[in-house]
Design a protein around this motif. Structure first.
Motif, short mmCIF file in Angstrom:
data_model
loop_
_atom_site.label_atom_id
_atom_site.label_comp_id
_atom_site.label_asym_id
_atom_site.label_seq_id
_atom_site.Cartn_x
_atom_site.Cartn_y
_atom_site.Cartn_z
N GLN A 1 0.84 -1.19 0.00
CA GLN A 1 0.00 0.00 0.00
C GLN A 1 0.88 1.24 0.00
OE1 GLN A 1 -2.89 0.14 3.10
NE2 GLN A 1 -3.57 -1.95 2.78
N ASN A 2 0.27 2.37 -0.29
CA ASN A 2 1.00 3.63 -0.18
C ASN A 2 1.44 3.79 1.28
OD1 ASN A 2 2.09 6.11 -0.77
ND2 ASN A 2 0.14 7.18 -0.74
N ASN B 1 7.44 7.57 3.29
CA ASN B 1 8.69 7.39 2.57
C ASN B 1 9.71 8.43 3.03
OD1 ASN B 1 10.41 6.18 0.73
ND2 ASN B 1 9.78 7.53 -0.94
N HIS C 1 6.95 12.47 3.38
CA HIS C 1 6.53 12.11 2.03
C HIS C 1 5.93 10.72 2.02
CE1 HIS C 1 8.39 15.53 0.02
NE2 HIS C 1 9.33 15.42 0.94
N ASP C 2 5.11 10.44 1.00
CA ASP C 2 4.57 9.10 0.82
C ASP C 2 5.17 8.48 -0.44
OD1 ASP C 2 3.23 10.72 -0.99
OD2 ASP C 2 1.30 9.75 -0.71
N ARG C 3 5.04 7.16 -0.56
CA ARG C 3 5.69 6.43 -1.66
C ARG C 3 5.20 6.85 -3.04
NH1 ARG C 3 9.70 3.46 -0.44
NH2 ARG C 3 9.70 2.34 1.51
N ASP C 4 3.90 7.03 -3.19
CA ASP C 4 3.42 7.33 -4.55
C ASP C 4 3.35 8.82 -4.87
OD1 ASP C 4 1.09 8.19 -3.33
OD2 ASP C 4 -0.16 6.58 -4.10
N GLY C 5 3.78 9.67 -3.93
CA GLY C 5 3.85 11.10 -4.19
C GLY C 5 2.51 11.81 -4.25
N SER C 6 1.46 11.20 -3.72
CA SER C 6 0.13 11.81 -3.78
C SER C 6 -0.16 12.75 -2.61
CB SER C 6 -0.94 10.71 -3.82
OG SER C 6 -0.88 9.92 -2.65
#
Length: 89
Positions: free
Chosen positions: A39-40, A43, A63-68
């Protein structure tokens, strides 16, 4: 009161608010097992200098993994914040 005294509380307030925003965005708390298995997820953080009413403050933006994740309290590419000193006091 010298501005330097408010820089640390301002830093902690902003970083705490950003972590709260990311938790709300992802839907689970930091270190929760739900974030594992593809899952997201969180990060890490990146350093960012912002100019506030109390002077320059270096903050860590999560930050999150998918950059959303788009933070609202300190938006992407935003460098100036006003009114934060009133919240800290």
């Amino acid at each position: 009161m010298p501005c330097g005294l408010l820089q640390q509380p301002t830093k902690r307030l902003l970083e705490s608010a950003l972590e709260g925003e990311l938790t709300d965005h992802l839907g689970y708390d930091k270190h929760d097992a739900v974030g594992r298995n593809g899952q997201n997820s969180r990060n890490g953080t990146r350093s960012k200098a912002v100019l506030t009413d109390v002077g320059p403050v270096e903050i860590s933006v999560p930050h999150d993994r998918d950059g959303s994740f788009g933070p609202k309290i300190v938006k992407k590419r935003q460098r100036r914040l006003t009114g934060v000193d009133e919240i800290v006091i």
